[in-house]
Design a protein around this motif. Structure first.
Motif, mmCIF file in Angstrom:
data_model
loop_
_atom_site.group_PDB
_atom_site.id
_atom_site.type_symbol
_atom_site.label_atom_id
_atom_site.label_comp_id
_atom_site.label_asym_id
_atom_site.label_seq_id
_atom_site.Cartn_x
_atom_site.Cartn_y
_atom_site.Cartn_z
ATOM 1 N N ARG A 22 13.729 5.007 8.739
ATOM 2 C CA ARG A 22 13.682 6.211 9.550
ATOM 3 C C ARG A 22 15.120 6.706 9.663
ATOM 4 N N LEU B 197 10.153 15.063 8.353
ATOM 5 C CA LEU B 197 9.409 13.867 8.715
ATOM 6 C C LEU B 197 10.299 12.817 9.383
ATOM 7 N N PHE C 207 10.819 3.653 0.048
ATOM 8 C CA PHE C 207 11.053 3.951 1.456
ATOM 9 C C PHE C 207 12.337 3.238 1.880
ATOM 10 N N ALA D 127 0.825 -1.222 0.000
ATOM 11 C CA ALA D 127 0.000 0.000 0.000
ATOM 12 C C ALA D 127 0.856 1.269 0.000
ATOM 13 N N ASP D 128 0.192 2.402 0.167
ATOM 14 C CA ASP D 128 0.781 3.718 -0.080
ATOM 15 C C ASP D 128 1.693 4.216 1.053
ATOM 16 N N TYR D 129 2.212 5.393 0.872
ATOM 17 C CA TYR D 129 3.177 5.948 1.830
ATOM 18 C C TYR D 129 2.654 7.249 2.427
ATOM 19 N N GLY D 130 2.535 7.246 3.727
ATOM 20 C CA GLY D 130 2.068 8.455 4.400
ATOM 21 C C GLY D 130 2.392 8.378 5.876
ATOM 22 N N SER D 131 1.898 9.343 6.606
ATOM 23 C CA SER D 131 2.141 9.360 8.044
ATOM 24 C C SER D 131 1.029 10.151 8.708
ATOM 25 N N SER D 132 1.055 10.175 10.013
ATOM 26 C CA SER D 132 0.052 10.954 10.749
ATOM 27 C C SER D 132 0.106 12.404 10.302
HETATM 28 P P1 AMP Z 1 2.768 7.190 12.170
HETATM 29 O O1 AMP Z 1 3.784 8.089 12.778
HETATM 30 O O2 AMP Z 1 2.225 6.198 13.120
HETATM 31 O O3 AMP Z 1 1.755 7.959 11.440
HETATM 32 O O4 AMP Z 1 3.544 6.336 11.066
HETATM 33 C C1 AMP Z 1 4.078 6.975 9.944
HETATM 34 C C2 AMP Z 1 5.411 6.388 9.598
HETATM 35 O O5 AMP Z 1 5.226 5.040 9.138
HETATM 36 C C3 AMP Z 1 6.089 7.092 8.446
HETATM 37 O O6 AMP Z 1 6.763 8.259 8.831
HETATM 38 C C4 AMP Z 1 7.024 5.989 7.961
HETATM 39 O O7 AMP Z 1 8.176 5.922 8.759
HETATM 40 C C5 AMP Z 1 6.185 4.740 8.151
HETATM 41 N N1 AMP Z 1 5.493 4.422 6.875
HETATM 42 C C6 AMP Z 1 4.344 4.905 6.414
HETATM 43 N N2 AMP Z 1 4.050 4.433 5.201
HETATM 44 C C7 AMP Z 1 5.060 3.607 4.857
HETATM 45 C C8 AMP Z 1 5.369 2.814 3.728
HETATM 46 N N3 AMP Z 1 4.564 2.708 2.674
HETATM 47 N N4 AMP Z 1 6.511 2.111 3.753
HETATM 48 C C9 AMP Z 1 7.325 2.149 4.829
HETATM 49 N N5 AMP Z 1 7.101 2.874 5.909
HETATM 50 C C10 AMP Z 1 5.986 3.606 5.943
#
Ligand code: AMP
Length: 580
Positions: free
Chosen positions: A428, A407, A425, A325-330
């Motif tokens: 971190r 981020l 990705f 799935a896609d890439y995002g964060s809070s």
């Molecule tokens: P959160 O802080 O709980 O919102 O998680 C967001 C973090 O999850 C992001 O900053 C990434 O480090 C990780 N993340 C989100 N989407 C992906 C993805 N598609 N692949 C790898 N890591 C991801």
């Protein structure tokens, strides 16, 4: 029906995406302008003296790069109910809580309707591309999703996880329906007060609707693996519930019981079929395929810290494709996976240029060794100025009040879709604390664990989960790696694993420090079964949900509770002899 008429057209979504990405530079300039104009009266932006300027050059020269720590006091003021337009002009009414699994502390992040809309845009975009390759008909999804407990901040703002804010929105339900994958479980299960009970009922609903299930999904792949590991333990109970039409006594929540009673009818034939299928499997290989005959794919984030679960997921999946799935964060979304046929490990994310303004800090050390000593951080570059093959840290400017926000994620540019970059990705940033001149990342740790775990396969064992710690309590400091193993491995094998862990960190700083004993021998500590479940329970107890759970890969001293869980559950430990 009105609703059906308004269903979005995947081909239109693709056309819109193509148009946006063909002109990514202009779209970025316009997006930044929109964000800055909407919030020109926000105190934060006024402070930096933009004076109505909205072009990227002025913005980047006036407004500094920040981390969450810099913004924390301002977000706190918002949460406390300040009536001032601090970060955005439109009042922030909801606060998102990030998982906090990487830093051990949950972060408050502002949330608003634009972020929900961005989420839907991302969902629709990747679905449209996915549907070309893996079309689905009308059906349901078995989605392991959970709403977190929401609470009110001191100022009366609603606070919860980003996914909870999204799942509660009307747009989410509509989008899922449009995507022909409404969740097979009722809301009472998704928003139930106890995730173990919700998980059990998700599985039960999945089995009841087994012929209609087309997609198995969760936000992060860990949750799917965790769910089927749980299935292994409760499958007979699930069968008995289906046979008799009565819900197990383990479900004590009355709202869940009432909701489930409406769906559960005695069905001995179905129960026997499931029983027969489960009994015929060898070590649960192909479980998902057997249980859900019409499932087209398994969907969830499988990259980054989720990669270690792929092996187990493939085992459960049998022949069913895994789609990442896609890439995002809070803090906001970044990119959609528009190449669904790539194996999960190779998944890329095309940045949507209209959901935020994006910058990228180059991570390649540039300039002379002298300038590296001064440690001047390179200037960030714009979305369309990134270079293929290079790694960057992502910087986000969002519609929800984050301006030039680091981020903390490292991504690699692997190509372009039209003029927007496709990112992979990586990890971190700065994950493992440094003992000497070592610079290991989460990815290095993952590779090292992967290599060592291969030694266990001879004994038909696997690493259930892992984490690490830097132990500075004795001189010199050393790495400690914690493993939970699926069964009993011999001391000999585990000693080999320990040596292998130590010798497969390739970072030159680590290797040279180990050679001269400036870093002590790595220690492998094997944990009792169920230790990682305890860590998960701890995070869920803090109000996090299974959806967003990511096992912390390096536990620092601030994360004392997790350290205590780890230290109290060690059953065996080994010291590496890899460097003599
Ligand atoms: P959160 O802080 O709980 O919102 O998680 C967001 C973090 O999850 C992001 O900053 C990434 O480090 C990780 N993340 C989100 N989407 C992906 C993805 N598609 N692949 C790898 N890591 C991801």
């Amino acid at each position: 029906m009105l609703e059906a008429e308004k269903r979005f057209d995947p081909e239109e979504v693709i056309a819109e995406f193509e148009a946006l990405t063909k002109d990514a530079k202009r779209v970025q300039v316009e997006t930044l302008k929109k964000i800055l104009e909407e919030n020109s009266e926000a105190e934060y932006l006024k402070k930096w003296g933009l004076d109505g300027k909205t072009d990227p050059e002025s913005y980047c020269s006036c407004v500094p790069l920040v981390t969450h720590k810099d913004l924390e006091p301002l977000i706190q003021q918002i949460a406390d109910g300040s009536p001032h337009p601090i970060l955005t002009v439109k009042p922030i009414t909801t606060i998102t809580l990030s998982s906090g699994t990487t830093q051990g502390k949950r972060k408050f992040v502002p949330f608003n309707d634009e972020l929900t809309e961005n989420t839907m845009q991302i969902y629709r975009t990747s679905y449209a591309f996915r549907n070309r390759e893996f079309p689905i008909g009308n059906g349901k999804a078995l989605s392991f999703i959970y709403g977190s407990k929401q609470f009110k901040t001191k100022g009366g703002l609603l606070a919860g996880t980003a996914t909870t804010n999204v799942y509660r929105s009307e747009q989410f339900k509509k989008t899922m329906k449009d995507m022909q994958t409404p969740c097979c479980s009722p809301d009472e299960v998704i928003f139930g007060p106890d995730f173990q009970q919700s998980l059990y009922c998700h599985l039960l609903c999945g089995l009841i609707f087994r012929n209609e299930i087309q997609v198995i999904s969760s936000t992060f792949a860990h949750s799917i693996v965790h769910s089927f590991r749980s299935f292994e333990l409760v499958w007979e109970e699930l069968c008995s519930d289906i046979k008799t039409g009565t819900l197990s006594a383990r479900i004590t929540d009355p709202t869940i019981r009432t909701a489930m009673a409406k769906m559960l009818k005695p069905d001995p034939e179905l129960a026997d079929k499931i029983h027969e299928k489960c009994s015929s499997l060898t070590n649960w290989y192909g479980l998902i395929e057997e249980l859900f005959p019409n499932v087209k794919y398994i969907y969830g984030i499988m990259t980054g810290s989720m990669e270690p679960y792929l092996k187990k997921l493939r085992h459960y999946a049998g022949g069913i494709p895994l789609l990442s799935a896609d890439y995002g964060s809070s803090e906001g979304w970044i990119g959609a996976n528009v190449n669904p046929t790539r194996p999960p490990e190779m998944a890329t994310f095309a940045v949507l240029p209209n959901i935020g303004y994006f910058e990228f800090i180059p991570l390649r050390e540039i300039g002379s060794p002298e300038s590296a000593l001064v440690r001047v951080e390179p200037r960030p570059v714009g979305l369309t100025d990134v270079e293929v093959g290079e790694e960057y840290e992502v910087v986000v400017t969002s519609f929800a009040g984050l301006y030039r926000y680091r981020l903390g994620d490292v991504v690699k540019v692997v190509g372009f879709h039209n003029s927007t970059p496709e990112l992979q990705f990586v990890c971190r940033r700065n994950l493992m604390p440094t003992i000497n001149i070592d610079k290991n990342t989460e990815k290095d740790l993952q590779l090292s664990v992967e290599a060592a775990a291969k030694l266990l396969t001879a004994e038909k064992l696997e690493v259930v989960d892992f984490t690490s710690q830097v132990d500075l309590s004795s001189e010199p400091g050393h790495y400690v790696i914690f493993w939970e193993v699926s069964g009993d491995a011999s001391d000999e094998i585990l000693q080999d694993c320990c040596n292998c862990l130590d010798s497969t960190f390739v970072d030159a700083g680590y290797v040279s420090s180990r050679k001269v004993q400036a870093i002590g021998p790595l220690e492998l500590k094997v944990l009792k079964k169920g230790s990682f479940q305890k860590i998960l329970d701890h995070y869920v107890g803090l109000g996090s949900t299974l959806n967003q759970f990511k096992t912390p890969r390096c536990v620092g001293p601030v994360n004392q509770t997790v350290l205590n869980i780890l230290c109290n559950n060690v059953v065996k430990s080994y010291i590496s002899g890899a460097f003599g």
